[in-house]
Design a protein around this motif. Structure first.
Motif, PDB file in Angstrom:
ATOM      1  N   ALA A   1      -3.932  -3.058  -1.894  1.00  0.00           N
ATOM      2  CA  ALA A   1      -4.954  -3.823  -2.613  1.00  0.00           C
ATOM      3  C   ALA A   1      -4.360  -4.528  -3.825  1.00  0.00           C
ATOM      4  N   THR A   2      -3.550  -3.837  -4.598  1.00  0.00           N
ATOM      5  CA  THR A   2      -2.980  -4.452  -5.800  1.00  0.00           C
ATOM      6  C   THR A   2      -1.816  -5.363  -5.456  1.00  0.00           C
ATOM      7  N   GLY A   3      -1.073  -5.052  -4.436  1.00  0.00           N
ATOM      8  CA  GLY A   3       0.061  -5.884  -4.052  1.00  0.00           C
ATOM      9  C   GLY A   3      -0.385  -7.240  -3.551  1.00  0.00           C
TER      10      GLY A   3
ATOM     11  N   ARG B   1      -3.046  -8.856  -4.445  1.00  0.00           N
ATOM     12  CA  ARG B   1      -3.601  -9.630  -5.553  1.00  0.00           C
ATOM     13  C   ARG B   1      -2.508 -10.214  -6.430  1.00  0.00           C
ATOM     14  N   HIS B   2      -1.517  -9.423  -6.777  1.00  0.00           N
ATOM     15  CA  HIS B   2      -0.502  -9.855  -7.735  1.00  0.00           C
ATOM     16  C   HIS B   2       0.558 -10.751  -7.101  1.00  0.00           C
ATOM     17  N   SER B   3       0.777 -10.635  -5.821  1.00  0.00           N
ATOM     18  CA  SER B   3       1.822 -11.443  -5.205  1.00  0.00           C
ATOM     19  C   SER B   3       1.454 -12.927  -5.216  1.00  0.00           C
TER      20      SER B   3
ATOM     21  N   THR C   1      -0.156 -14.553  -7.644  1.00  0.00           N
ATOM     22  CA  THR C   1      -0.037 -15.128  -8.985  1.00  0.00           C
ATOM     23  C   THR C   1       1.316 -14.842  -9.630  1.00  0.00           C
TER      24      THR C   1
ATOM     25  N   VAL D   1      -4.212   1.672  -2.348  1.00  0.00           N
ATOM     26  CA  VAL D   1      -4.138   1.067  -3.690  1.00  0.00           C
ATOM     27  C   VAL D   1      -2.969   0.094  -3.760  1.00  0.00           C
ATOM     28  N   LEU D   2      -1.833   0.451  -3.176  1.00  0.00           N
ATOM     29  CA  LEU D   2      -0.672  -0.439  -3.198  1.00  0.00           C
ATOM     30  C   LEU D   2      -0.957  -1.728  -2.431  1.00  0.00           C
TER      31      LEU D   2
END
Length: 55
Positions: A31-33, A35-37, A39, A28-29
């Motif tokens: 996958a989300t990391g 994506r957010h890095s 933007t 999860v980290l």
């Protein structure tokens, strides 16, 4: 001696559950990391329109 055999079999399930939980958290980290890095550093700046030309 019977108790030592039961304890060894009982430790396998909690260890597998802990390893699966750690793997899930890491997935999860990642996958989300990822994506957010991309933007996180973007800032929206409005483009300057020719407001002075109409005045």
């Amino acid at each position: 001696m019977i108790y030592s055999e039961e304890k060894s079999g009982g430790l396998a399930l909690p260890l597998i559950a802990i390893l699966l939980a750690i793997a899930g958290i890491l997935a999860v980290l990642v996958a989300t990391g990822g994506r957010h890095s991309n933007t996180a550093g973007r800032v929206w700046v409005p483009q300057a329109h020719q407001q002075g030309a109409g005045q």
